[in-house]
Design a protein around this motif. Structure first.
Motif, PDB file in Angstrom:
ATOM      1  N   ASN A  67       0.863  -1.182   0.000  1.00 27.60           N
ATOM      2  CA  ASN A  67       0.000   0.000   0.000  1.00 27.60           C
ATOM      3  C   ASN A  67       0.901   1.234   0.000  1.00 27.60           C
ATOM      4  N   MET A  68       1.158   1.753  -1.191  1.00 29.56           N
ATOM      5  CA  MET A  68       2.089   2.869  -1.338  1.00 29.56           C
ATOM      6  C   MET A  68       1.577   4.126  -0.632  1.00 29.56           C
ATOM      7  N   ASP A  69       0.265   4.400  -0.705  1.00 28.74           N
ATOM      8  CA  ASP A  69      -0.297   5.570  -0.014  1.00 28.74           C
ATOM      9  C   ASP A  69       0.024   5.517   1.475  1.00 28.74           C
ATOM     10  N   ALA A  70      -0.284   4.391   2.093  1.00 24.80           N
ATOM     11  CA  ALA A  70      -0.048   4.238   3.533  1.00 24.80           C
ATOM     12  C   ALA A  70       1.441   4.329   3.847  1.00 24.80           C
ATOM     13  N   PHE A  71       2.267   3.725   3.017  1.00 20.20           N
ATOM     14  CA  PHE A  71       3.711   3.741   3.229  1.00 20.20           C
ATOM     15  C   PHE A  71       4.247   5.172   3.190  1.00 20.20           C
ATOM     16  N   LEU A  72       3.857   5.926   2.160  1.00 19.90           N
ATOM     17  CA  LEU A  72       4.347   7.295   2.022  1.00 19.90           C
ATOM     18  C   LEU A  72       3.838   8.196   3.142  1.00 19.90           C
ATOM     19  N   TYR A  73       2.584   8.032   3.548  1.00 23.29           N
ATOM     20  CA  TYR A  73       2.074   8.858   4.641  1.00 23.29           C
ATOM     21  C   TYR A  73       2.770   8.510   5.953  1.00 23.29           C
TER      22      TYR A  73
END
Length: 185
Positions: A67-73
């Motif tokens: 989950n790139m969104d969760a990782f970046l946030y």
């Protein structure tokens, strides 16, 4: 030497393209998140840059992130927490230095007039390197915050913070050294 190295890997191109897509897709959202928390355009840009720098260093593992969104946030939150923690430490250090300078002034014997003490402070300020002196005076005489000084002088807030810390240290050392000389007269 030819522009295309015989060791050039097509995987490098794929990773570069994936990274560029992630940057375009997430940069503005992450910036908006950080600027909302810190209320600082410059700091938000620095933190987002750090996030993508970190992402670039682990680009080989990008395909493993579910989950790139969760990782970046999460990565961005951690960078914001690191910044806030460091800022709190810097503020505490700055306050401790001011307290020490004031205590040194309060502990002066009666023979040393306040005017002489202030003269020492002015001499110490005068001896600072030009940019450090400017930053110190903007902070102490004009009452500007570090972010405001950084914007006015078009330098990074980190540079402002470092110059202020060095100015406090230099002034304290100068006053301490010369205070002892004055007292021994």
């Amino acid at each position: 030497m030819s522009p295309a190295s015989p060791y050039h890997d097509q995987n490098d191109d794929v990773l570069q393209q994936l990274f560029n897509e992630l940057f375009r897709e997430h940069e503005h959202k992450l910036y908006a998140f950080v600027v909302k928390v810190l209320r600082s355009d410059a700091q938000a840009k620095d933190i987002v840059q750090d996030v993508f720098l970190k992402l670039w260093t682990i680009r080989e593992q990008l395909h493993e992130i579910g989950n790139m969104d969760a990782f970046l946030y999460r990565l961005t939150e951690n960078k914001v927490y690191d910044y806030l923690r460091a800022a709190a430490t810097r503020e505490k250090t700055r306050q401790e230095l001011w307290l020490r300078i004031r205590q040194a002034g309060e502990a002066m014997p009666d023979q040393l007039e306040t005017k002489e003490y202030h003269t020492l402070i002015q001499q110490a300020i005068h001896r600072l390197p030009p940019q450090r002196k400017t930053i110190y005076l903007l902070s102490k005489q004009e009452g500007l915050k570090q972010q405001q000084i950084a914007r006015e002088l078009q330098i990074s807030p980190h540079t402002v913070r470092n110059h202020l810390a060095e100015a406090f240290k230099s002034i304290r050392n100068y006053v301490k050294k010369n205070l002892q000389s004055l007292l021994s007269l």
